[in-house]
Design an enzyme around this catalytic site. Structure first.
Site, PDB file in Angstrom:
ATOM      1  N   ASP A 158       0.493  -3.558  12.328  1.00  0.00           N
ATOM      2  CA  ASP A 158       0.890  -3.988  10.904  1.00  0.00           C
ATOM      3  C   ASP A 158       1.253  -5.374  11.149  1.00  0.00           C
ATOM      4  OD1 ASP A 158       2.511  -2.092   8.541  1.00  0.00           O
ATOM      5  OD2 ASP A 158       2.757  -4.288   8.766  1.00  0.00           O
TER       6      ASP A 158
ATOM      7  N   THR B 223      -1.045   7.502  -0.225  1.00  0.00           N
ATOM      8  CA  THR B 223      -2.233   7.496  -0.937  1.00  0.00           C
ATOM      9  C   THR B 223      -3.145   6.206  -0.503  1.00  0.00           C
ATOM     10  OG1 THR B 223      -1.674   5.889  -2.964  1.00  0.00           O
ATOM     11  CG2 THR B 223      -1.274   8.416  -3.197  1.00  0.00           C
TER      12      THR B 223
ATOM     13  N   ARG C  51       0.876  -1.200   0.054  1.00  0.00           N
ATOM     14  CA  ARG C  51       0.183  -0.109   0.127  1.00  0.00           C
ATOM     15  C   ARG C  51       0.819   1.167  -0.040  1.00  0.00           C
ATOM     16  NH1 ARG C  51      -4.589   0.150   4.470  1.00  0.00           N
ATOM     17  NH2 ARG C  51      -2.946   0.552   6.024  1.00  0.00           N
TER      18      ARG C  51
ATOM     19  N   ASP D 166       4.736  -6.366   9.626  1.00  0.00           N
ATOM     20  CA  ASP D 166       5.830  -6.113  10.654  1.00  0.00           C
ATOM     21  C   ASP D 166       5.910  -7.002  11.873  1.00  0.00           C
ATOM     22  OD1 ASP D 166       6.872  -4.147   9.167  1.00  0.00           O
ATOM     23  OD2 ASP D 166       5.977  -2.434  10.194  1.00  0.00           O
TER      24      ASP D 166
HETATM   25  C1  PRP Z   1      -1.119  -4.779   4.659  1.00  0.00           C
HETATM   26  C2  PRP Z   1      -2.062  -6.063   4.791  1.00  0.00           C
HETATM   27  C3  PRP Z   1      -2.740  -6.022   3.432  1.00  0.00           C
HETATM   28  C4  PRP Z   1      -3.041  -4.566   3.249  1.00  0.00           C
HETATM   29  C5  PRP Z   1      -4.473  -4.278   3.599  1.00  0.00           C
HETATM   30  O1  PRP Z   1      -0.174  -4.865   3.369  1.00  0.00           O
HETATM   31  O2  PRP Z   1      -1.256  -7.394   4.808  1.00  0.00           O
HETATM   32  O3  PRP Z   1      -2.272  -6.658   2.266  1.00  0.00           O
HETATM   33  O4  PRP Z   1      -2.363  -3.920   3.929  1.00  0.00           O
HETATM   34  O5  PRP Z   1      -4.609  -2.959   3.207  1.00  0.00           O
HETATM   35  P1  PRP Z   1      -5.916  -2.472   2.276  1.00  0.00           P
HETATM   36  O6  PRP Z   1      -7.024  -3.427   2.605  1.00  0.00           O
HETATM   37  O7  PRP Z   1      -6.175  -1.159   2.738  1.00  0.00           O
HETATM   38  O8  PRP Z   1      -5.338  -2.673   0.762  1.00  0.00           O
HETATM   39  P2  PRP Z   1       0.962  -3.932   3.609  1.00  0.00           P
HETATM   40  O9  PRP Z   1       0.806  -3.060   2.352  1.00  0.00           O
HETATM   41  O10 PRP Z   1       1.198  -3.349   4.866  1.00  0.00           O
HETATM   42  O11 PRP Z   1       2.308  -4.750   3.006  1.00  0.00           O
HETATM   43  P3  PRP Z   1       2.940  -6.048   3.832  1.00  0.00           P
HETATM   44  O12 PRP Z   1       2.191  -7.145   3.784  1.00  0.00           O
HETATM   45  O13 PRP Z   1       4.414  -5.932   3.062  1.00  0.00           O
HETATM   46  O14 PRP Z   1       3.428  -5.208   5.228  1.00  0.00           O
HETATM   47  N1  URA Z   2      -2.538  -3.819   7.171  1.00  0.00           N
HETATM   48  C1  URA Z   2      -2.150  -3.942   8.333  1.00  0.00           C
HETATM   49  O1  URA Z   2      -1.388  -4.659   8.441  1.00  0.00           O
HETATM   50  N2  URA Z   2      -2.936  -3.465   9.435  1.00  0.00           N
HETATM   51  C2  URA Z   2      -3.834  -2.762   9.496  1.00  0.00           C
HETATM   52  O2  URA Z   2      -4.497  -2.447  10.381  1.00  0.00           O
HETATM   53  C3  URA Z   2      -4.323  -2.185   8.217  1.00  0.00           C
HETATM   54  C4  URA Z   2      -3.454  -2.700   6.848  1.00  0.00           C
END
Ligand code: PRP
Ligand code: URA
Length: 212
Positions: free
Chosen positions: A203, A111, A107, A206
């Site tokens: 997160d 944005t 994400r 993380d």
């Molecule tokens: C997180 C999560 C989803 C997304 C959800 O990933 O694992 O993929 O955010 O958010 P959304 O519904 O608003 O799209 P992130 O982009 O943080 O990446 P990561 O898994 O690499 O930490």
């Molecule tokens: N992605 C995450 O990992 N946590 C949230 O709360 C939203 C998006």
């Protein structure tokens, strides 16, 4: 929260118990990873209820009998990177021979728009039941785009599984992909101004991988 015919919300006491530990900020990486896996396994049992079975002849020590199996080649797991990786073993516990594809989405923190950066899927994806997995469904942008990416590459039978979802994310996926069954373990209250789920768990990527 509206009712969508393609959305299934779990209401299992064991899942509630495990999600409460998952949310706790004192839960460390190892336990967090194990809980994500365990919750996914419980969810997989339920979401596989309608999976296709084929008859097979089995010889027991006493006689030959017709039994039913999930065809080896018929299931694939596709985690949305990174956090979805934490759910793969949970599905594999139930269905160890499932092939694994990967979709990389992140994400944009400004944005909140999802960006695809990687996609590699097993051959014959169009004939498989594909479990798209991601623990978090927030705005729904990542899941909606990942589902479109799978469909563009020929997937026809997809199930989406998320552990914690915000109402906005459920709405977005249910409306953009009404043909896809969506399995959610827990629906949370709302998103904050940074697109994080409240109360949520922070997160997921993380916490799974010990980054930040
Ligand atoms: C997180 C999560 C989803 C997304 C959800 O990933 O694992 O993929 O955010 O958010 P959304 O519904 O608003 O799209 P992130 O982009 O943080 O990446 P990561 O898994 O690499 O930490
Ligand atoms: N992605 C995450 O990992 N946590 C949230 O709360 C939203 C998006």
């Amino acid at each position: 929260m509206e009712q969508y015919p393609n959305v299934f919300i779990f209401d299992h006491p064991l899942i509630k118990h495990k999600v409460s530990i998952l949310r706790d900020k004192r839960t460390g990486m190892k336990e967090f990873r194990e809980l994500i896996e365990e919750i996914t396994t419980i969810m997989t049992y339920e979401s596989m209820r309608d999976v296709e079975l084929v008859p097979v002849e089995v010889e027991t020590p006493l006689e030959v009998t017709t039994q039913y199996r999930v065809p080896e080649e018929s299931v694939a797991i596709v985690p949305i990177l990174r956090a979805g990786l934490g759910m793969v073993n949970g599905v594999h516990k139930v269905f160890p021979t499932a092939r694994v594809g990967h979709i990389g989405m992140y994400r944009d923190e400004r944005t909140l728009e999802p960006q695809e950066y990687y996609c590699k899927l097993p051959d014959g994806i169009g004939d498989k039941t594909v479990f798209l997995v991601d623990p978090m469904l927030a705005t729904g942008g990542s899941a909606c785009d990942a589902l479109s990416a799978l469909k563009k590459r020929g997937a026809r039978k997809i199930k989406f599984m998320a552990i914690i979802a915000a109402p906005a994310g459920i709405r977005a996926v249910a409306e953009a992909h009404p043909d896809v069954p969506v399995y959610i373990s827990t629906v949370d209250r709302e998103l904050n101004e940074n697109g994080y789920i409240l109360p949520g768990l922070g997160d997921a990527g993380d916490r799974l991988f010990g980054t930040k």
